[in-house]
Design a protein around this motif. Structure first.
Motif, short mmCIF file in Angstrom:
data_model
loop_
_atom_site.label_atom_id
_atom_site.label_comp_id
_atom_site.label_asym_id
_atom_site.label_seq_id
_atom_site.Cartn_x
_atom_site.Cartn_y
_atom_site.Cartn_z
N UNK A 109 -5.41 -6.04 -0.18
CA UNK A 109 -6.57 -6.27 -1.03
C UNK A 109 -7.86 -5.74 -0.41
N UNK A 110 -7.89 -5.63 0.94
CA UNK A 110 -9.06 -5.09 1.61
C UNK A 110 -9.35 -3.67 1.13
N UNK A 111 -8.29 -2.88 1.03
CA UNK A 111 -8.44 -1.50 0.59
C UNK A 111 -8.72 -1.44 -0.91
N UNK A 138 -2.07 -1.35 10.25
CA UNK A 138 -1.39 -2.64 10.31
C UNK A 138 -2.19 -3.71 9.58
N UNK A 139 -3.49 -3.72 9.78
CA UNK A 139 -4.35 -4.69 9.12
C UNK A 139 -4.37 -4.48 7.61
N UNK A 140 -4.42 -3.22 7.19
CA UNK A 140 -4.43 -2.94 5.76
C UNK A 140 -3.10 -3.32 5.10
N UNK A 182 0.82 -1.20 0.00
CA UNK A 182 0.00 0.00 0.00
C UNK A 182 0.86 1.26 0.00
N UNK A 183 0.32 2.30 -0.52
CA UNK A 183 0.95 3.62 -0.43
C UNK A 183 0.06 4.48 0.47
N UNK A 184 0.64 5.01 1.52
CA UNK A 184 -0.09 5.87 2.45
C UNK A 184 0.25 7.32 2.11
#
Length: 376
Positions: free
Chosen positions: A341-343, A334-336, A287-289
């Motif tokens: 894929x959730x996001x 942390x979960x993401x 992911x990119x935050x």
């Protein structure tokens, strides 16, 4: 040229709004500005500058300015402008804007905004939070005066106030949106158009872009494509911008907002288009935050909002996108990160169409409509 637009800090969202209004009003307005530098000096001295530089005209009917300008000073210095219907727009307010320590809040800037509200005919805020945080802080703020304090200023100002969200002309995001999110976006905007009866952004361009993206897929099978830089925004000088560095380091990711097969000599992006559009590799990429500064735009472009349950955020985003403590933020991130894929599969459950110029343009036009006055 019946509308006089005055912006003492012509940059960032202030510039974006003035440019949009000028473009929409076209020949019916005059725009006078000062550059977006040294904000504190602009707030204190802009009225004197505009006294000398705003051209005189008998055709003016409306004066629209942001709250950076001391409207009371300008109205006194230019009686001809003081007679106009004066509309004051608050992007933010100096009574509630965060400071490190209470004693660092300079009294004069909040005081200037209160004076401007007393002189204005209409006071417009970009959110209900912005409006209420300003109005409910007036009483406490005025207690800083040692003696002979004015009374009931909130009661005088409140009847003039209204909320009108910042209008956004949303970009065409079909070039880089995953197929399932794009289909969802089209469905939401189409449904909103039918329900509310306003003209939404034209989706024909997005549909054409989708077809172009599919047709160009074969041309990009080598995995080497070039993308133009994405949309950039600026922020007020001297205002805090936490997490700016991570966002800046991901400019190449944001640059997918334009056609991935167009050339640009400043920045290049290499990726495998087929993996980005679909497939396991796309779903499992890290992911990119980002700290986008412009949330209503970021979500529209497919970002998942994760915001504090404070300030204006509960007004804009559904509860599931808010966190109450730093620990909650950490756990969700942390979960993401473990399950990106959730996001990526998530379909935003709020709405962005109501923040578009298509939805708000009519309200701004009504706001800037001249009202007959005997002294004009």
């Amino acid at each position: 040229m019946s509308v006089l637009l005055i912006e003492a800090f012509y940059g960032g969202s202030h510039k974006q709004l003035m440019d949009l209004l000028q473009e929409e009003l076209q020949e019916d307005c005059v725009l006078c500005t000062l550059p977006a530098k040294k904000w504190h000096w602009k707030a204190r001295t802009a009225a004197l500058y505009f006294m000398q530089t705003v051209p005189a005209s008998t055709k003016y009917r409306i004066l629209f300015a942001s709250s950076v300008l001391n409207l009371a000073e300008l109205a006194a210095l230019r009686p001809d402008l003081g007679k106009l219907k004066k509309v004051l727009y608050f992007h933010e307010n100096q009574l509630a804007y965060p400071v490190q320590k209470c004693q660092e809040r300079d009294f004069q800037y909040g005081y200037n905004q209160i004076l401007s509200c007393l002189v204005a005919d209409v006071v417009v805020f970009n959110s209900a939070f912005n409006m209420e945080s300003f109005l409910t802080s007036i009483g406490k703020f005025m207690k800083l005066i040692p003696d002979h304090r004015p009374k009931d200023l909130e009661k005088i100002i409140r009847p003039k106030c209204q909320v009108l969200y910042f209008p956004v002309r949303f970009p065409d995001v079909s070039r880089f949106m995953p197929e399932h999110k794009l289909a969802h976006l089209e469905k939401v905007i189409g449904a909103k158009r039918n329900e509310d009866g306003y003209q939404s952004e034209d989706l024909s361009g997005q549909q054409k872009s989708r077809a172009l993206m599919k047709n160009s897929k074969a041309q990009c099978e080598s995995g080497l494509c070039e993308a133009q830089p994405g949309l950039y925004t600026t922020q007020h000088e001297g205002l805090p911008s936490p997490l700016t560095a991570p966002a800046r380091s991901n400019q190449s990711e944001a640059s997918e907002s334009t056609n991935p097969c167009q050339e640009d000599d400043k920045q290049h992006l290499t990726f495998n288009l087929s993996n980005i559009l679909s497939g396991q590799d796309y779903q499992q990429r890290p992911l990119h935050v980002a700290w986008p500064h412009r949330w209503v735009e970021a979500v529209y472009c497919g970002c998942y909002p994760l915001c504090p349950k404070a300030l204006v955020y509960p007004e804009i985003f559904p509860a599931e996108y808010l966190y109450s403590t730093p620990e909650q933020l950490f756990k969700r991130l942390q979960n993401f990160c473990k399950r990106p894929d959730i996001v990526r599969k998530h379909l935003y459950k709020g709405e962005t169409a109501g923040f578009s110029w298509a939805a708000l343009g009519g309200k701004f036009r009504s706001l800037l409509a001249a009202e007959p006055r005997e002294d004009l």
